[in-house]
Design a protein around this motif. Structure first.
Motif, short mmCIF file in Angstrom:
data_model
loop_
_atom_site.label_atom_id
_atom_site.label_comp_id
_atom_site.label_asym_id
_atom_site.label_seq_id
_atom_site.Cartn_x
_atom_site.Cartn_y
_atom_site.Cartn_z
N ASN A 153 0.84 -1.19 0.00
CA ASN A 153 0.00 0.00 0.00
C ASN A 153 0.88 1.25 0.00
O ASN A 153 1.70 1.45 0.89
N ASN A 154 0.70 2.09 -1.03
CA ASN A 154 1.38 3.37 -1.10
C ASN A 154 0.41 4.44 -0.64
O ASN A 154 -0.46 4.88 -1.41
N THR A 155 0.53 4.85 0.62
CA THR A 155 -0.44 5.80 1.18
C THR A 155 -0.29 7.19 0.58
O THR A 155 -1.22 7.99 0.64
N GLU A 156 0.86 7.49 0.00
CA GLU A 156 1.07 8.81 -0.58
C GLU A 156 0.15 9.05 -1.79
O GLU A 156 -0.30 10.17 -2.02
N VAL A 157 -0.09 7.98 -2.55
CA VAL A 157 -0.92 8.12 -3.76
C VAL A 157 -2.22 7.32 -3.64
O VAL A 157 -2.98 7.23 -4.60
N GLN A 158 -2.46 6.73 -2.45
CA GLN A 158 -3.66 5.94 -2.19
C GLN A 158 -3.85 4.83 -3.23
O GLN A 158 -4.91 4.66 -3.81
N LYS A 159 -2.77 4.07 -3.42
CA LYS A 159 -2.82 2.92 -4.31
C LYS A 159 -2.28 1.69 -3.58
O LYS A 159 -1.25 1.77 -2.90
N LYS A 160 -2.98 0.58 -3.74
CA LYS A 160 -2.50 -0.69 -3.23
C LYS A 160 -2.33 -1.61 -4.43
O LYS A 160 -3.30 -2.03 -5.05
N LEU A 161 -1.07 -1.88 -4.78
CA LEU A 161 -0.76 -2.61 -6.01
C LEU A 161 0.04 -3.87 -5.69
O LEU A 161 0.57 -4.03 -4.59
N LEU A 162 0.16 -4.74 -6.68
CA LEU A 162 0.87 -6.00 -6.47
C LEU A 162 2.01 -6.16 -7.46
O LEU A 162 2.02 -5.56 -8.54
N ILE A 163 2.96 -6.99 -7.06
CA ILE A 163 3.99 -7.48 -7.95
C ILE A 163 3.87 -8.99 -8.01
O ILE A 163 3.40 -9.63 -7.06
N SER A 164 4.28 -9.57 -9.12
CA SER A 164 4.23 -11.01 -9.30
C SER A 164 5.50 -11.46 -10.00
O SER A 164 5.79 -10.98 -11.11
N SER A 165 6.27 -12.33 -9.35
CA SER A 165 7.53 -12.78 -9.93
C SER A 165 8.00 -14.05 -9.23
O SER A 165 7.86 -14.18 -8.01
N SER A 166 8.59 -14.95 -9.98
CA SER A 166 9.15 -16.17 -9.37
C SER A 166 10.33 -15.84 -8.46
O SER A 166 10.67 -16.63 -7.58
N TRP A 167 10.93 -14.66 -8.64
CA TRP A 167 12.08 -14.27 -7.82
C TRP A 167 11.70 -14.08 -6.35
O TRP A 167 12.55 -14.20 -5.47
N ILE A 168 10.44 -13.78 -6.07
CA ILE A 168 10.06 -13.46 -4.68
C ILE A 168 9.33 -14.62 -3.99
O ILE A 168 8.76 -14.45 -2.92
N ILE A 169 9.33 -15.81 -4.59
CA ILE A 169 8.76 -16.97 -3.90
C ILE A 169 9.70 -17.38 -2.77
O ILE A 169 10.90 -17.59 -3.00
N PRO A 170 9.23 -17.48 -1.54
CA PRO A 170 10.11 -17.84 -0.42
C PRO A 170 10.80 -19.19 -0.61
O PRO A 170 10.20 -20.13 -1.15
N ARG A 171 12.03 -19.28 -0.14
CA ARG A 171 12.79 -20.54 -0.21
C ARG A 171 12.34 -21.52 0.88
O ARG A 171 12.39 -22.73 0.68
N TYR A 172 11.95 -20.97 2.04
CA TYR A 172 11.57 -21.80 3.19
C TYR A 172 10.25 -21.30 3.77
O TYR A 172 9.99 -20.10 3.82
N ALA A 173 9.43 -22.24 4.21
CA ALA A 173 8.22 -21.91 4.97
C ALA A 173 8.21 -22.80 6.21
O ALA A 173 8.05 -24.02 6.12
N PHE A 174 8.42 -22.19 7.38
CA PHE A 174 8.41 -22.92 8.65
C PHE A 174 6.99 -22.82 9.21
O PHE A 174 6.54 -21.73 9.60
N LEU A 175 6.30 -23.95 9.24
CA LEU A 175 4.88 -23.98 9.61
C LEU A 175 4.69 -24.74 10.91
O LEU A 175 4.81 -25.97 10.95
#
Length: 283
Positions: A153-175
């Motif tokens: 969320n960018n409160t300065e411009v009142q926009k909530k946007l997304l990014i999508s990329s395989s680069w940001i998939i977590p390597r580990y998930a501790f559940l």
């Protein structure tokens, strides 16, 4: 069924005490200097102290970044990017739910970029690399622990946007389902609602049938209906919390969206509302 390419590099460690294995996993991967991202809320302090002790025992240096809020803010992402560059961070560990994880993902991408991280969200630049990251999940809802998406969320411009990329998939998930025992009833309900919606956004599609993927989606939806109310009444039921946690992951890492056209208009509307009125996701 449409053609697809599917890969989830996340290593899932689901067990009571999963967070105790963080040190061994990161040390084995040669990671030595990490950024710990969290909300900093008081109820998280015992867990954070435990994680910090695990890291110290494994001779892993860590730097804290606290203050993540619901509808995570761009300002903290920018602060984290500068921190990573200054401290030469080689791994980011998010401790929390979707807002914390999405903040960590955006930082991971921004830390490997010379421009402003918001460029990625406005499609001015593509993510071409990111720092590796992992998650200690405390709030099953967004499925961000193994997805390729982050929403900021960018409160300065009142926009909530997304990014999508395989680069940001977590390597580990501790559940560790035990970590979700103390979630307030309202938060648990929000999470289940969000998970249910993630599946529906994929299930109701242009294709009339996608066979086995349809059946898996239906099974997940039916399970949520069967155990959702029980989970509110039995918050310390390990089996119920385990099921919620796992369905939350597969609902959003696209396992239930393969071979189909997806919608996402409901989430797009939700993002607009939360950007303008700070509504909490799931409400």
């Amino acid at each position: 069924m449409k053609d697809f390419i599917y890969q989830v590099p996340t290593k899932f460690i689901k067990e009571n005490g999963a967070e105790k294995k963080i040190g061994n996993e990161l040390a084995a991967a040669g990671l030595k200097n990490i950024l710990l991202v969290s909300s900093g809320d008081s109820f998280e302090m015992p867990l954070m102290k435990e994680i910090e002790e695990v890291l110290r025992t494994s001779n892993i240096i860590y730097t804290r970044l606290q203050g993540v809020q619901p509808n995570p803010h761009l300002t903290l992402v920018r602060e984290g990017v500068q921190l990573c560059k200054r401290e030469k961070i080689d791994f980011i560990l998010a401790v929390g739910g979707g807002s914390v994880i999405d903040t960590a993902k955006a930082i991971a991408a921004g830390a490997c970029y010379e421009g402003d991280v918001w460029d990625f969200f406005e499609r001015k630049s593509l993510i071409e690399c990111a720092l590796p990251m992992g998650v200690v999940l405390t709030y099953p809802a967004t499925g961000s622990e193994s997805s390729n998406v982050a929403v900021i969320n960018n409160t300065e411009v009142q926009k909530k946007l997304l990014i999508s990329s395989s680069w940001i998939i977590p390597r580990y998930a501790f559940l560790n389902p035990v970590l979700t025992y103390t979630l307030p009833e309202r938060m648990t309900a929000r999470g289940i609602t969000d998970i249910f919606s993630h599946i529906c956004e994929r299930y109701f599609c242009e294709e009339k049938t996608v066979g086995v993927v349809d059946r898996m989606a239906e099974a997940s939806l039916k399970t949520l209906v069967e155990i959702g109310g029980r989970c509110l009444r039995e918050p310390q039921n390990y089996e119920l919390r385990s099921e919620i946690m796992w369905i939350g992951s597969i609902a959003q890492n696209n396992f239930l969206g393969l071979g189909r056209t997806q919608d996402w208009c409901v989430h797009a509307l939700g993002n607009e509302l939360s950007a303008l009125f700070n509504c909490i996701h799931g409400d």
